[in-house]
Write a protein that holds these residues in place. Structure first.
Motif: not given
Length: 83
Positions: A17-19, A24-26, A48-49, A75-77
Motif C-alpha cells: 500500500x506504499x507505492x 512501480x511501472x517507472x 496490484x490485482x 518496491x516490496x520484493x
C-alpha cells in the motif's frame, strides 16, 4: 563434456500500500533491461490485482542486481527464487 547449468532465478514484486502504480511501472521501465511501457504496466496491474508478479527471470547474479535495485527504489520484493 558435461554442460554446466548456471543457476537461474525469478525476480518477483509484491503488492503493497506504499507505492503508486506509476512508481512501480517507472521502476520496472528503468531497471529491468528490455522492459517496454506496455509490459511494465501489465506487470504492475498484475501485482496490484494478484498480489505479485514475476518481473524478470534469468541468471542468478543479474536477478540479485535487479532485486536490489528495485528494493532500493522502495518496491516490496519477494525473496529471490532460484529455479
Amino acid at each position: 563434456i558435461k554442460k554446466v547449468k548456471y543457476p537461474e532465478a525469478r525476480v518477483i514484486v509484491l503488492d503493497d500500500s506504499l507505492n503508486t502504480l506509476q512508481h512501480v511501472a517507472n521502476c520496472l521501465l528503468t531497471i529491468i533491461p528490455g522492459m517496454v511501457y506496455k509490459t511494465a504496466w501489465d506487470l504492475t496491474i498484475k501485482v496490484d490485482m494478484a498480489g505479485s508478479a514475476e518481473v524478470w527471470r534469468g541468471a542468478f547474479e543479474q536477478a540479485e542486481l535487479y532485486h536490489q535495485q528495485l528494493m532500493t527504489k522502495g518496491l516490496t520484493m519477494a525473496p529471490i527464487e532460484k529455479i
